[in-house]
Write a protein that holds these residues in place. Structure first.
Motif, short mmCIF file in Angstrom:
data_model
loop_
_atom_site.label_atom_id
_atom_site.label_comp_id
_atom_site.label_asym_id
_atom_site.label_seq_id
_atom_site.Cartn_x
_atom_site.Cartn_y
_atom_site.Cartn_z
N HIS A 26 6.13 9.21 3.59
CA HIS A 26 5.47 10.23 2.79
C HIS A 26 3.96 9.98 2.72
O HIS A 26 3.50 8.84 2.87
CB HIS A 26 6.02 10.25 1.36
N THR A 27 3.22 11.02 2.46
CA THR A 27 1.83 10.89 2.03
C THR A 27 1.84 10.82 0.51
O THR A 27 2.53 11.60 -0.15
CB THR A 27 1.00 12.10 2.49
N VAL A 28 1.08 9.87 -0.04
CA VAL A 28 1.05 9.67 -1.50
C VAL A 28 -0.36 9.89 -2.01
O VAL A 28 -1.31 9.28 -1.53
CB VAL A 28 1.54 8.26 -1.88
N VAL A 29 -0.48 10.77 -2.99
CA VAL A 29 -1.73 10.96 -3.72
C VAL A 29 -1.56 10.29 -5.08
O VAL A 29 -0.73 10.73 -5.88
CB VAL A 29 -2.08 12.46 -3.88
N CYS A 30 -2.32 9.23 -5.29
CA CYS A 30 -2.24 8.50 -6.56
C CYS A 30 -3.34 8.98 -7.49
O CYS A 30 -4.52 8.95 -7.14
CB CYS A 30 -2.38 7.00 -6.31
N VAL A 31 -2.95 9.42 -8.68
CA VAL A 31 -3.90 9.80 -9.72
C VAL A 31 -3.78 8.79 -10.85
O VAL A 31 -2.70 8.61 -11.42
CB VAL A 31 -3.63 11.23 -10.23
N HIS A 46 -2.17 -4.34 -8.18
CA HIS A 46 -0.92 -3.64 -7.83
C HIS A 46 -1.03 -2.92 -6.49
O HIS A 46 -0.06 -2.88 -5.72
CB HIS A 46 -0.59 -2.58 -8.89
N ILE A 47 -2.17 -2.33 -6.22
CA ILE A 47 -2.28 -1.43 -5.06
C ILE A 47 -2.93 -2.09 -3.84
O ILE A 47 -3.11 -1.44 -2.81
CB ILE A 47 -3.05 -0.15 -5.43
N ASN A 48 -3.26 -3.39 -3.94
CA ASN A 48 -3.94 -4.05 -2.83
C ASN A 48 -3.16 -3.98 -1.53
O ASN A 48 -3.74 -3.88 -0.44
CB ASN A 48 -4.22 -5.52 -3.18
N ALA A 49 -1.84 -4.04 -1.62
CA ALA A 49 -1.02 -4.09 -0.41
C ALA A 49 -1.10 -2.83 0.43
O ALA A 49 -0.83 -2.86 1.63
CB ALA A 49 0.44 -4.38 -0.78
N PHE A 50 -1.46 -1.71 -0.20
CA PHE A 50 -1.46 -0.45 0.57
C PHE A 50 -2.73 0.38 0.40
O PHE A 50 -2.78 1.54 0.80
CB PHE A 50 -0.23 0.40 0.21
N ARG A 51 -3.77 -0.18 -0.17
CA ARG A 51 -4.99 0.60 -0.43
C ARG A 51 -5.58 1.22 0.84
O ARG A 51 -6.20 2.28 0.78
CB ARG A 51 -6.05 -0.28 -1.10
N ASN A 52 -5.41 0.56 1.98
CA ASN A 52 -5.99 1.05 3.22
C ASN A 52 -4.99 1.79 4.10
O ASN A 52 -5.29 2.09 5.26
CB ASN A 52 -6.60 -0.12 4.00
N HIS A 53 -3.83 2.08 3.56
CA HIS A 53 -2.83 2.82 4.33
C HIS A 53 -3.34 4.25 4.59
O HIS A 53 -3.86 4.90 3.68
CB HIS A 53 -1.51 2.85 3.57
N PRO A 316 4.06 -15.18 -1.19
CA PRO A 316 3.36 -14.26 -0.31
C PRO A 316 3.86 -12.84 -0.49
O PRO A 316 5.06 -12.59 -0.66
CB PRO A 316 3.70 -14.76 1.09
N ILE A 317 2.92 -11.88 -0.48
CA ILE A 317 3.25 -10.47 -0.57
C ILE A 317 2.86 -9.81 0.75
O ILE A 317 1.70 -9.88 1.16
CB ILE A 317 2.53 -9.79 -1.74
N ASN A 318 3.80 -9.24 1.44
CA ASN A 318 3.52 -8.62 2.73
C ASN A 318 2.93 -7.23 2.53
O ASN A 318 3.52 -6.39 1.87
CB ASN A 318 4.81 -8.51 3.56
N ALA A 319 1.78 -7.02 3.12
CA ALA A 319 1.18 -5.69 3.08
C ALA A 319 1.95 -4.74 3.96
O ALA A 319 2.65 -5.16 4.89
CB ALA A 319 -0.28 -5.76 3.55
N LEU A 320 1.85 -3.46 3.66
CA LEU A 320 2.51 -2.45 4.47
C LEU A 320 1.84 -2.35 5.83
O LEU A 320 0.62 -2.50 5.95
CB LEU A 320 2.43 -1.09 3.79
N PRO A 321 2.61 -2.09 6.89
CA PRO A 321 1.99 -1.84 8.19
C PRO A 321 1.21 -0.55 8.16
O PRO A 321 1.57 0.39 7.49
CB PRO A 321 3.20 -1.75 9.13
N VAL A 322 0.09 -0.52 8.86
CA VAL A 322 -0.73 0.69 8.93
C VAL A 322 -0.85 1.16 10.37
O VAL A 322 -0.52 0.43 11.29
CB VAL A 322 -2.14 0.45 8.34
#
Length: 322
Positions: A26-31, A46-53, A316-322
């Motif tokens: 999905h595309t996520v718009v965070c407000v 909280h959002i570091n893992a996916f901020r650059n997705h 360790p926290i795995n970031a999402l693949p981009v």
């Protein structure tokens, strides 16, 4: 895959939900307005893992800004909204009820109005088990009378449900209101009981415990809640109120004992009197959620607390693949 707007998306539940939505394509718009209710840096973490997705869009907007919110929905062609943003906490709501009414009721109205004019017709609204008050008829069913809230927070969540039903009847905004039961897990708000107890036990410092420890809660692991939200997004038709809990109750004394087992340390307890607004028991009947959503919580308290401990120990926290 559709575009989902998540209000309060940098918060505890919102960030866990966002990660799952992105993994599902999905595309996520965070407000999120990064309020100082607690340290905003916790939300940034909280959002570091996916901020650059590439499919993640972060917007610093207050949900009460109706015009801005409507524009976001239109610009990003939002297909559904998960409304998590709120002032949380029973005790603070007693001290500052006007703020809770403004944000939780006024903000929910703003979200609904924005959806109405942007043409978005699917909503999942995070309500709370607190609407049941001191109901002694456990486990709590969605058909129970909920007309005696014991805190302003509970009142605002019940008002939010009523607004959602009204907008379904008047404007066709299909909504599932999810009554969430004491959600815990990695990233839980720092003032919440489990986070507070865990940090104090690890630090070897005394912790305040209100009451004699016999009060009980239906503690629900965050990933089980996220599974219920995702199922709701897929299933939402008409208007429904659904309990999302573990369907298991744990007393406060049992919780502290389990934390001692998990940490292999002894809790230093400072016993205080019961607090106004606290209820003696929460216990979810999840029959309806099982039937409509296929909801089945899978995480035991011991498993969930172990995962929280690992997170606090900087696993360790795995970031999402981009």
């Amino acid at each position: 895959m559709g575009t989902i707007l998540v209000t309060g998306g940098a918060g505890f539940i919102g960030s866990h939900l966002t990660k799952r939505l992105l993994l599902e394509g999905h595309t996520v718009v965070c407000v999120d307005n990064f309020t100082y209710t607690y340290d905003p840096f916790v939300k940034w973490d909280h959002i570091n893992a996916f901020r650059n997705h590439p499919q993640y869009h972060l917007l610093s907007i207050d949900i009460r800004e109706k015009t801005a919110l409507q524009k976001v929905m239109e610009d990003y062609q939002v297909e559904a909204v998960v409304h998590l943003a709120a002032l949380a906490g029973v005790r603070p709501s007693i001290q500052n009820p006007s703020a809770y009414v403004d944000v939780n009721i006024g903000g929910t109205l703003s979200v609904l109005e924005s959806m109405r004019y942007a043409g978005v017709r699917k909503l999942v609204f995070a309500s709370s088990s607190s609407v049941y008050g001191d109901d002694s008829r456990a486990p709590f069913q969605e058909t129970a009378e909920v007309n005696q809230p014991v805190s302003p927070y509970a009142l605002t969540k019940r008002a939010g449900e009523m607004l959602c039903e009204n907008y379904f009847r008047l404007h066709g905004i299909e909504t599932y209101c999810l009554r969430l039961f004491t959600v815990y897990g990695p990233g839980q708000r720092p003032e919440m009981a489990i986070s507070y107890f865990l940090r104090n036990i690890l630090a070897g410092t005394p912790m305040d415990v209100f009451g004699d420890g016999t009060s009980a809660r239906d503690y629900t692991y965050v990933e089980d809640i996220v599974a219920g939200i995702l199922a709701s997004l897929d299933a939402v038709r008409g208007f429904e109120i659904l309990n999302l809990g573990s369907a298991r109750i744990i007393s406060l004394n049992e919780l502290i004992g389990t934390l001692e087992e998990v940490t292999e340390r002894t809790a230093l307890v400072n016993r205080l009197s019961d607090q106004p607004g606290d209820v003696r028991l929460t216990h979810a009947d999840i029959t309806k959620a099982r039937r409509i959503l296929g909801y089945q919580p899978a995480t035991s308290l011991h498993q969930g607390l172990n995962t929280m401990l690992e997170a606090l120990n900087h696993a360790p926290i795995n970031a999402l693949p981009v």
